[in-house]
Design an enzyme around this catalytic site. Structure first.
Site, PDB file in Angstrom:
ATOM      1  N   GLU A  92       6.408  -5.074  -9.155  1.00 46.95           N
ATOM      2  CA  GLU A  92       7.507  -4.928 -10.129  1.00 46.95           C
ATOM      3  C   GLU A  92       8.313  -6.217 -10.214  1.00 46.95           C
ATOM      4  O   GLU A  92       8.539  -6.847  -9.173  1.00 46.95           O
ATOM      5  CB  GLU A  92       8.404  -3.760  -9.698  1.00 46.95           C
ATOM      6  CG  GLU A  92       7.664  -2.454  -9.796  1.00 46.95           C
ATOM      7  CD  GLU A  92       8.442  -1.284  -9.210  1.00 46.95           C
ATOM      8  OE1 GLU A  92       9.658  -1.421  -8.965  1.00 46.95           O
ATOM      9  OE2 GLU A  92       7.820  -0.242  -8.983  1.00 46.95           O
TER      10      GLU A  92
ATOM     11  N   ARG B  10       6.008   4.862  -5.117  1.00 49.09           N
ATOM     12  CA  ARG B  10       5.913   3.414  -4.979  1.00 49.09           C
ATOM     13  C   ARG B  10       4.577   2.962  -5.530  1.00 49.09           C
ATOM     14  O   ARG B  10       3.554   3.652  -5.341  1.00 49.09           O
ATOM     15  CB  ARG B  10       5.998   3.011  -3.501  1.00 49.09           C
ATOM     16  CG  ARG B  10       7.377   3.108  -2.893  1.00 49.09           C
ATOM     17  CD  ARG B  10       8.323   2.049  -3.450  1.00 49.09           C
ATOM     18  NE  ARG B  10       9.627   2.082  -2.829  1.00 49.09           N
ATOM     19  CZ  ARG B  10      10.693   2.738  -3.303  1.00 49.09           C
ATOM     20  NH1 ARG B  10      10.603   3.431  -4.425  1.00 49.09           N
ATOM     21  NH2 ARG B  10      11.856   2.673  -2.677  1.00 49.09           N
TER      22      ARG B  10
ATOM     23  N   HIS C  28      10.741   1.857 -13.405  1.00 45.51           N
ATOM     24  CA  HIS C  28      11.304   2.360 -12.143  1.00 45.51           C
ATOM     25  C   HIS C  28      12.689   2.998 -12.393  1.00 45.51           C
ATOM     26  O   HIS C  28      13.692   2.569 -11.812  1.00 45.51           O
ATOM     27  CB  HIS C  28      11.402   1.205 -11.130  1.00 45.51           C
ATOM     28  CG  HIS C  28      11.489   1.675  -9.706  1.00 45.51           C
ATOM     29  ND1 HIS C  28      10.900   1.017  -8.655  1.00 45.51           N
ATOM     30  CD2 HIS C  28      12.112   2.741  -9.156  1.00 45.51           C
ATOM     31  CE1 HIS C  28      11.168   1.641  -7.519  1.00 45.51           C
ATOM     32  NE2 HIS C  28      11.893   2.699  -7.804  1.00 45.51           N
TER      33      HIS C  28
HETATM   34  C1  8YV Z   1      15.775   2.816  -6.993  1.00 44.90           C
HETATM   35  C2  8YV Z   1      14.261   4.044  -5.380  1.00 44.90           C
HETATM   36  O1  8YV Z   1      14.748   2.069  -7.355  1.00 44.90           O
HETATM   37  O2  8YV Z   1      15.557   5.431  -4.032  1.00 44.90           O
HETATM   38  C3  8YV Z   1      14.558   4.732  -4.111  1.00 44.90           C
HETATM   39  O3  8YV Z   1      13.786   4.591  -3.163  1.00 44.90           O
HETATM   40  O4  8YV Z   1      13.233   3.486  -5.538  1.00 44.90           O
HETATM   41  C4  8YV Z   1      15.244   4.104  -6.501  1.00 44.90           C
HETATM   42  O5  8YV Z   1      16.182   5.025  -6.382  1.00 44.90           O
HETATM   43  C5  8YV Z   1      16.672   1.909  -6.279  1.00 44.90           C
HETATM   44  O6  8YV Z   1      16.673   1.944  -4.923  1.00 44.90           O
HETATM   45  C6  8YV Z   1      18.008   1.863  -6.950  1.00 44.90           C
HETATM   46  O7  8YV Z   1      18.970   1.188  -6.291  1.00 44.90           O
END
Ligand code: 8YV
Length: 315
Positions: A263, A234, A281
């Site tokens: 972001e 993150r 990301h």
């Molecule tokens: C994706 C993520 O950004 O799983 C996570 O925590 O940051 C990533 O897999 C996102 O959630 C896709 O839907």
């Protein structure tokens, strides 16, 4: 269970999920709602489930319009963007999608590490700019024999570490609670010690207040001018201003960043730097993994409306 009568709110279009969701539930799209109060008064009470993802999270302002909300299913492993305190207070369970994305994120981390150290982005620009033939492309560094410092050695961290080992790297890590039992990797006593030893510092810890700015001025100074930072967790974990300052003054050799503080905004200073790899990301973004994540979201949702339990609850 009559799923077709269940109203579900999605926080935004999640392409891989929409068709299946719409065939089984009545779907409301948060992103299309302009007049929240008007919509909330008419439709809010119908919503029984919210679908979101690790980046979008939830807004309490909207959840307040959903008095009959029973469950939140998130497509992503990280849930720092979801107000879990508020949801537990209301007794609403939350599911995430752990494990199914470990391989994709680990591959992304290795890709970033390789691109960074072998200067693949620069090499590509070199050819596209027509420099090959008139200039010499500078050599990179190899991963073999170097130390991969893992900031976070959970399931994704271990998946990355196994791949780094296969590239001939030595693995070191730091864990607040002390070394893991039954793990041969070298444990460092502090994050500063880890950064000092690491040639490549790979960040893969959950976001949130506990890890905010874990990678700060001091850690970057310890990492040093010949070493690299890779962040696939993150943006909040890295003090972005400190990172920019360190890169601008040659404090570290370079960085590969898949995640950012705000972001999709990426600071101009980073965009201008040649020794920085930037990706949007994309850690879990492979067809296989996104499908597996979507399947797990739907499986959680169905099971919840069948028997009131979740397959992968976070709380
Ligand atoms: C994706 C993520 O950004 O799983 C996570 O925590 O940051 C990533 O897999 C996102 O959630 C896709 O839907």
């Amino acid at each position: 269970m009559n799923e077709s009568a269940i109203h579900v709110m999605v926080w935004a279009e999640i392409p891989v999920l929409m068709a299946e969701l719409e065939s089984q539930f009545i779907v409301h799209n948060r992103a299309e709602i302009k007049d929240l109060a008007g919509w909330g008064a008419a439709e809010g009470p119908k919503i029984e489930a919210v679908i979101t993802n690790g980046m979008l999270g939830t807004e309490v302002e909207v959840l307040e319009f959903l008095p009959n909300l029973k469950v939140v299913c998130s497509m992503g492993v990280g849930y720092d963007a979801i107000d879990t305190g508020y949801l537990s207070h209301r007794g609403i369970p939350v599911s995430n999608t752990p494990d199914v994305l470990n391989d994709a994120v680990a591959e992304a981390a290795m890709a970033l590490m390789l691109c960074l150290t072998r200067r693949i982005s620069q090499a590509e620009r070199f050819i596209r700019q027509g420099a090959w033939g008139s200039q010499t492309f500078p050599a990179g560094y190899q991963l073999t024999g170097k130390t991969c410092g893992m900031v976070g050695l959970g399931k994704i961290g271990r998946t990355i570490a196994r791949r780094a080992e296969a590239f001939g790297m030595n693995i070191a890590y730091y864990r607040r609670g002390g070394p893991y039992a039954n793990l041969d990797y070298r444990h460092c006593h502090s994050i500063i010690e880890l950064a000092t030893e690491a040639d490549y510092l790979v960040v893969i810890v959950p976001g949130g207040p506990d890890t905010r700015h874990l990678i700060n001025d001091d850690v970057l100074a310890a990492l040093g001018r010949n070493s690299y930072l890779i962040n696939v967790s993150r943006g909040s974990v890295v003090d972005e201003a400190a990172l920019i300052a360190s890169l601008q003054t040659g404090g570290i050799a370079g960085a590969a960043l898949d995640v950012f503080k705000n972001e999709p905004l990426v600071p101009e200073e980073l965009i201008e730097m040649d020794n920085v790899i930037l990706t949007p990301h994309l850690g879990s973004s492979t067809h296989e993994t996104r499908q597996a994540m979507a399947d797990l979201v739907l499986a959680n949702l169905r099971q919840f409306f069948n028997d009131g339990t979740l397959i992968t609850p976070i709380n």
